[in-house]
Design an enzyme around this catalytic site. Structure first.
Site, PDB file in Angstrom:
ATOM      1  CG  ASP A 269       4.624   2.537  -2.672  1.00  0.00           C
ATOM      2  OD1 ASP A 269       5.449   1.654  -2.982  1.00  0.00           O
ATOM      3  OD2 ASP A 269       4.502   2.945  -1.510  1.00  0.00           O
TER       4      ASP A 269
HETATM    5  C1  BGC Z   1       6.926   0.859  -0.229  1.00  0.00           C
HETATM    6  C2  BGC Z   1       7.854   1.887  -0.850  1.00  0.00           C
HETATM    7  C3  BGC Z   1       9.024   1.191  -1.497  1.00  0.00           C
HETATM    8  C4  BGC Z   1       8.494   0.207  -2.517  1.00  0.00           C
HETATM    9  C5  BGC Z   1       9.585  -0.532  -3.268  1.00  0.00           C
HETATM   10  C6  BGC Z   1       6.568  -0.252  -1.187  1.00  0.00           C
HETATM   11  O1  BGC Z   1       5.904  -1.299  -0.570  1.00  0.00           O
HETATM   12  O2  BGC Z   1       5.769   1.516   0.230  1.00  0.00           O
HETATM   13  O3  BGC Z   1       8.278   2.817   0.118  1.00  0.00           O
HETATM   14  O4  BGC Z   1       9.875   2.145  -2.072  1.00  0.00           O
HETATM   15  O5  BGC Z   1       7.701  -0.769  -1.857  1.00  0.00           O
HETATM   16  O6  BGC Z   1      10.173  -1.494  -2.495  1.00  0.00           O
END
Ligand code: BGC
Length: 736
Positions: A294
Site C-alpha cells: 500500500d
Molecule cells: C490506500 C489504498 C489505495 C492506495 C493508492 C492508499 O492510501 O490505502 O487503498 O489503493 O492508496 O491510491
C-alpha cells in the site's frame, strides 16, 4: 523446450533459472514472441535484464494529477523509462501513451509500464459504494458494474485497478467500511469473485479487461477502535476463519495482484509479514501474481517500530514476499546496497521481477502497450442502466410502519427537506475516481423525473447544512413541512466522512441534522427518512420520528432515479443489510456472527438494549414473503456425502418482488467454539404475487460445515448441525 516456470518457492525458481535457461543476450528474443508461453517469455526476459533494470521493475511512482487527498504526491517529473509501474491519475490516454512510448522505445529492453489506479466503484460512471453493492446480494449485477468500470478505465489508459477491497469490517467507526462488502467473510468472498471476474473478464489480454488487486492483505478491517492505520489484534483462529477466506476466494478466481495492508497484525506488520505473504498466500495457496505494497507501507514499518530505517524496511518487506513498492522510494534506493551487503538474495529479486513481468505479459502489454482513444467512452446508456439497477437493488428499506407511507400513494404535496435533498457530490461516495457531481441525479431531480408535475407538487428546503446551522433555514423547513402531505427528510454523511482516513468516534448524524428532523416531525405529518451514508448510522434518536426509513448509502450517478422509483412503487425494494446497524456507538463491535456468550439471559447493557437496531440481513419489501417446508434430503450424512436443503418461499403480496434467501449453519458444540451462525449461501430471485418458489442449498460438509483451526487446517467434526433460513431451522447429523 517448454519451461514450466513457477514462482514457488523463490530459491527453487532461481535454481531453475540458472540450470535451465541459457539465453545469451544475442540469442533470439523469445520474450518478444507472443506465440511462446508466458513462463518462457518471462524467463528469457529476466535473463537479459541487468540489476538496475530489475530493481526499477519493482517500483511504482505516479503520473498525472493526484486527487487522493490522503496522499497528494509530488508529480513525478523525470520518470525513468525502466520504471515498473505508475499510478495514473489522469483520464486522458494521451499522457499515458507518451510515457509508455518512452518505456517501450527508450529503454534497452522495451518493457512496458503497467498503469494502476483506484477504480473502486466505477471510473466515471460511478456506481454505489461497495458496502451498498453487497446489500444488493446480486453478484451478477456487481460483476456487470465492474466490467463497465474496467471498460471505462482501460479506454482511459488504466491497466490495473486497486480493487476489490475485501477487508471484513465490523466496526462502523472505521471509514473504510464503505469500501468493502460488509461484516461477513462469505459475502466478501462472493462479491470478491464477482468483481475479479468483472474486471479481468474472460481474458486478461482483452482490451476491455484490467487486472484486479485484492486489498488490503490482511486484517486491515480489524483496525483497533475503528481508527485508521493502527494496530490490529488478530488471533490465528480469527485470521483463518474471518479475514483470510475472501482472499482465498479471490486467488482461486484468478486475481493477479494483491496489495499488502498498513496494519500491524498482532506484532508483525502486514507489509513485512512472511507468514501471511509467503507461507500462506504464495506457498500454501500457490498465488503466482505479485504483491504491491500500500502507499508508503514499507516506510511505515519504521513508524510501527519494526524497522530502523528505509533500508531495513526494504529488506524486511522484500524478504517477507512484498514484490512491488508503491511510493516508498525504498526498493529503488536500497536494493542494490542490500544485495551487496548480503541482506537480500538475487533469487528474491528475480522472483519478484518474474511475477511482475508475468502479469504484464498476461495483460498483453508487450503486444498492445498503447491505449486507443475512444470518444464517448463514459456514461454510455447501458452503463447508466447498470448503475440504476445496482443502486435500486442496493437500497435497504429499514422501516415501513403500519401507516404504510411507502410507496407514496395519496400524497400530492411532497416536501424534500434536508442537506442531502438536492446534493450531488456526496452521493458519489468516497474514492469516486473520475466521477463528476454534474453527472449525478440528485434526490430532488429523481423525484421530479418520476412524479408527474400535473399531479404532484414537489418543494424543497435544506433546513441546515451537514454539520452546521443556516440562518433562518429551520423556520423555512418547518413552514414547508406544514404545507406538505408527506415529508421526505434527506439526511446523511458527506462523502469525505467515510473512506480512507475518515474514521468517526460517534456514528450518529450530527446533532443539527437530528434537530432538523425533530422540528419537522412536530408538524405530525407522515415522514420518511432518506438516509445517505458510507457506514451504518446510529439511528436511536431518529428512528422513533419516522414512519419509514430507507438506507440509500452513497448510490452513485443514478441514485436519484433509483430512489424515486422505490418511493413511487415502480421499483420494489430488495436490498438487505450486509452490515449491522447498531443502536449507538457504544454497542460497537456488534455483528451477527459473534461467538456465543456464557450466559444467555444476563450480561446485557443496563442503559440500552443489547440488540442492534437493524440486524445483518434485515431489509423490507413491498411484498411479504413466507418461508415454509424447510427440509433436508437426508437427516444424517457422512463427511463425504452431500445433502440438499430446500425451502419454499411464497410471495403473499400484491406486487412482484425479489427475495434473497440466506442460508446459515450453526454448530452448537465443537472442540473450538464457533459463531452463533454463519452465512454459507444466498440466492436472490424474483417472485410474482401468489407464486411459490423452491430454493435449494447443496451442502458439502467440508466446504459448508467445517471450520479452520489456528494453523489453517480444516476441522470437520461429527455431531449435530443446524441449517437455518428465514425463521426456520432444521437439524442435520454428521457421522464419521
Ligand atoms: C490506500 C489504498 C489505495 C492506495 C493508492 C492508499 O492510501 O490505502 O487503498 O489503493 O492508496 O491510491
Amino acid at each position: 523446450m517448454t519451461i514450466n516456470f513457477k514462482w514457488l518457492p523463490p530459491k527453487l525458481t532461481a535454481a531453475f533459472l540458472i540450470c535451465c535457461i541459457s539465453v545469451s543476450a544475442n540469442s533470439r528474443e523469445i520474450y518478444k514472441d507472443p506465440s511462446q508461453p508466458v513462463e518462457k517469455r518471462v524467463a528469457d526476459l529476466l535473463n537479459r535484464m541487468n540489476l538496475d533494470e530489475k530493481i526499477l521493475q519493482l517500483n511504482q511512482y505516479t503520473l498525472g494529477w493526484n486527487n487522493n487527498i490522503n496522499n497528494i504526491g509530488e508529480e513525478v517529473k523525470d520518470i525513468p523509462a525502466e520504471i515498473g509501474s505508475l499510478i495514473y491519475f489522469d483520464s486522458d490516454p494521451a499522457l499515458r501513451n507518451r510515457m509508455q512510448k518512452k518505456a517501450v522505445e527508450e529503454s534497452r529492453l522495451g518493457i512496458p509500464i503497467i498503469f494502476g489506479y483506484d477504480v473502486i466503484h466505477g471510473f466515471r460512471t460511478i456506481y454505489p459504494i461497495s458496502l451498498a453493492q453487497a446489500c444488493s446480494w446480486n453478484p451478477d449485477l456487481v460483476k456487470e458494474a465492474c466490467a463497465v468500470a474496467a471498460q471505462e478505465a482501460s479506454m482511459s489508459g488504466v491497466d490495473w485497478t486497486f480493487s476489490p477491497m475485501i477487508d471484513v469490517a465490523r466496526d462502523p467507526r472505521w471509514g473504510r467500511v464503505a469500501e468493502g462488502y460488509g461484516e461477513d467473510p462469505y459475502a466478501n468472498s462472493v462479491f470478491c469473485v464477482a468483481s475479479v471476474e468483472g474486471y479481468q473478464g474472460e481474458n486478461l489480454a482483452d482490451t476491455t479487461s484490467i487486472a484486479s488487486c485484492l486489498k488490503h492483505f490482511v486484517g486491515y478491517g480489524a483496525s483497533e477502535a475503528g481508527r485508521d492505520y493502527v494496530y490490529t489484534e488478530i488471533s490465528p483462529l480469527t485470521l483463518w476463519n474471518t479475514y483470510l477466506p475472501p482472499y482465498k476466494a479471490g486467488v482461486d478466481a484468478g486475481a493477479v495482484t494483491v496489495m499488502s495492508a498498513f496494519n500491524d497484525i498482532s506484532g508483525v506488520p502486514a507489509s513485512a509479514n512472511p507468514y501471511t505473504m509467503k507461507d500462506i498466500l504464495k506457498d500454501k495457496w500457490g498465488f503466482d501474481g505479485f504483491i504491491v505494497s500500500d502507499w508508503g507501507a514499507v516506510n511505515q514499518l519504521c513508524n510501527q517500530g519494526f524497522a530502523y530505517d528505509n533500508k531495513d524496511a526494504t529488506a524486511k518487506a522484500l524478504n517477507a514476499g512484498l514484490d512491488m513498492d508503491m511510493m516508498n522510494h525504498a526498493y529503488d534506493r536500497n536494493l542494490k546496497e542490500l544485495l551487496e551487503d548480503g541482506l537480500i538474495e538475487m533469487e528474491v529479486i528475480d522472483d519478484a521481477v518474474g511475477r511482475i513481468l508475468k502479469v504484464k505479459f498476461e495483460l498483453g502489454l508487450f503486444e498492445n502497450p498503447y491505449t486507443h482513444l475512444v470518444e464517448d467512452r463514459f456514461l454510455r446508456s447501458n452503463s447508466l442502466e447498470t448503475a440504476r439497477r445496482l443502486a435500486s437493488e442496493s437500497m435497504v428499506l429499514l422501516k415501513n410502519d403500519s401507516l404504510n407511507v411507502l410507496p407514496l400513494k395519496n400524497y400530492k404535496r411532497i416536501a424534500v427537506i434536508g442537506p442531502m435533498g438536492d446534493d450531488k457530490k456526496n452521493l458519489l461516495g468516497s474514492w469516486n475516481a473520475h466521477g463528476n457531481p454534474e453527472d449525478v441525479v440528485s434526490w430532488l431531480e429523481g423525484l421530479q423525473n418520476e412524479f408527474d408535475s400535473s399531479h404532484y407538487e414537489i418543494k424543497s428546503e435544506m433546513g441546515c447544512d451537514f454539520d452546521k446551522e443556516i440562518e433562518g433555514a429551520f423556520d423555512k423547513a418547518e413552514d414547508l413541512a406544514k404545507w406538505a402531505d408527506v415529508i421526505l427528510v434527506c439526511l446523511g454523511e458527506q462523502n469525505s466522512w467515510s473512506g480512507e482516513n475518515a474514521s468517526r468516534s460517534d456514528i450518529h448524524l450530527p446533532t443539527i441534522q437530528e434537530n432538523l428532523a425533530q422540528i419537522v416531525s412536530s408538524t405530525g405529518k407522515p415522514m420518511v427518512l432518506v438516509l445517505s451514508s458510507g457506514r451504518p448510522i446510529a439511528l436511536d434518536n431518529l428512528e422513533p420520528l419516522f414512519n419509514s426509513i430507507i438506507a440509500t448509502w452513497q448510490p452513485g450517478v443514478e441514485g436519484g432515479n433509483a430512489l424515486a422509483g422505490i418511493l413511487s412503487g415502480r421499483i420494489n425494494p430488495s436490498g438487505k443489510l450486509a452490515m449491522t446497524f447498531p443502536r449507538s456507538t457504544g454497542q460497537i463491535p456488534i455483528y451477527y456472527n459473534r461467538r456465543k456468550p456464557g450466559r444467555n439471559n444476563q450480561g446485557f447493557y443496563k442503559d440500552i438494549s443489547s440488540e442492534p437496531l437493524y440486524s445483518f440481513g434485515h431489509g423490507l419489501s413491498y411484498s411479504e414473503f413466507e418461508y415454509s417446508d424447510l427440509s433436508l434430503s437426508a437427516d444424517e450424512i457422512k463427511k463425504d456425502d452431500k445433502v440438499i436443503a430446500t425451502v419454499t418461499v411464497r410471495n403473499n403480496g400484491n406486487v412482484p418482488g425479489k427475495e434473497t434467501v440466506m442460508w446459515y449453519i450453526s454448530d452448537p458444540v465443537s472442540s473450538i467454539t464457533r459463531p452463533v451462525k454463519e452465512l454459507k449461501r444466498f440466492e436472490k430471485r424474483n417472485i410474482l404475487p401468489g407464486e411459490t418458489v423452491l430454493f435449494k442449498f447443496e451442502i458439502d460438509p467440508v466446504q459448508d460445515l467445517a471450520q479452520v483451526d489456528s494453523k489453517g487446517n480444516t476441522l470437520l467434526e461429527s455431531g449435530e448441525y443446524y441449517i437455518m433460513t428465514g425463521d426456520k431451522s432444521i437439524k442435520l447429523r454428521l457421522t464419521e
